[in-house]
Design a protein around this motif. Structure first.
Motif: not given
Length: 349
Positions: A150-164
């Protein structure tokens, strides 16, 4: 007249996409996707372990704990398969609209379909709860990404749909975090489908995380060239209205953005990259239904004036999918509001 969602008085519409929580009332449980889900997935970024302990194999890379439950019964994928369906990468690309590195939690629909085919199982509603460390819920600072953590100052999650492009059947999936849909979706053997999340972003068929600019200044910094992309789904999400403040270059503006409310979809690519199309612009086809119910709470940045820096617009082939007018074609878990119409009556004396 407008219809109000079947939520208790004083409960905001955003509760529809929030995870299961202590204190949820019976009315909330009846409408929240988290309680309708037949597959409930928890991605716990606050408890990182070696990937081999979560997924099997030999990798020692830091990886979140992933737990899958089936509230209505049924088998869960094996550890290796689970990590093929739900994969996590750290600071995979720079989001020029948010001005932050992002940490994608991907659901690979083709791997989900493969598991369903081989196991004989089925699933129609998938909810993904993402647990982040309490001290790192904000986007990370504008720094170069670290490798595999995870990054220097924290995390920034995103939810991604692939191969759909091909779904395993009727399917609803989402999270309370920002929603990204990458590439063609539901184009092979159309199925009733919906997605939900904090805010919607679209990535084309040509998107590749590794090709995105590794810069923190989004001036003249468009992501790689897009290509024609077609997507069929309904989406419940938010626009930028009410929670995005002012433009970065206009510190004296009011709380209403100078150029009006944010658009319904965020784009990060240069869509003027298809020489065979009119005006050289690639075509984004979206046939579905868009329901905006709240201002985003996580993906809340506006960025620069649209089109001047981090993307150029496509040809927008957008329309409502009339198949949704048939109740049998509504996506799984669609909130339903009933009304009684008095068509006839007789008096009884």
């Amino acid at each position: 007249d407008s219809l109000r969602l079947p939520l208790p008085a004083g409960v905001e519409a955003r509760e529809l996409i929030r995870p299961q929580e202590a204190g949820d009332t019976d009315a909330e449980k009846r409408v929240k996707f988290a309680y309708k889900a037949d597959m409930y997935v928890t991605v716990d970024i606050s408890t990182l372990r070696q990937k081999k302990l979560v997924c099997g194999g030999t990798s020692k890379a830091k990886f979140p704990t992933i737990t899958i439950t089936r509230p209505s019964g049924g088998a869960v994928p094996s550890d290796p398969t689970k990590c093929l369906i739900f994969n996590v990468t750290w600071e995979s690309f720079f989001d020029n609209a948010e001005e932050s590195w992002v940490d994608p939690i991907d659901i690979d629909i083709s791997e989900l379909r493969n598991w369903i085919t081989s196991s004989g199982e089925s699933t129609e509603i998938i909810y993904v709860e993402i647990i982040v460390p309490k001290k790192t819920t904000a986007p990370p600072p504008e720094t170069q990404p670290n490798s595999g953590v995870p990054g220097d100052g924290g995390v920034f999650p995103i939810f991604r749909v692939v191969n759909g492009a091909q779904l395993p059947g009727p399917l609803t999936v989402g999270s309370e975090y920002p929603l990204f849909v990458q590439g063609d979706y539901n184009t092979v053997g159309w199925q009733p489908s919906s997605l939900f999340g904090d805010r919607l972003a679209v990535l084309s068929n040509s998107w590749n995380d590794g090709d995105a600019p590794n810069q923190t200044d989004n001036a003249d910094n468009r992501n790689p060239n897009a290509s024609n992309t077609t997507q069929y789904f309904a989406v419940i999400t938010g626009t930028g209205e009410g929670n995005i403040g002012c433009f970065h270059e206009d510190p004296g503006c009011s709380t209403t953005p100078a150029y009006g409310p944010s658009g319904w979809v965020k784009m990060l690519e240069d869509w003027k990259a298809c020489s065979s199309e009119p005006d050289g612009r690639c075509i984004h086809t979206f046939i579905g239904s868009y329901i905006s119910l709240w201002p985003p709470e996580i993906a809340s940045e506006w960025g620069d004036y649209p089109g001047t820096s981090y993307y150029r617009r496509p040809v927008r082939n957008w329309s409502f999918d009339t198949r949704f007018e048939n109740p049998d074609d509504l996506p799984p878990g669609t909130p339903v509001v009933a009304a009684v119409l008095r068509s006839s009556f007789r008096e009884a004396f």
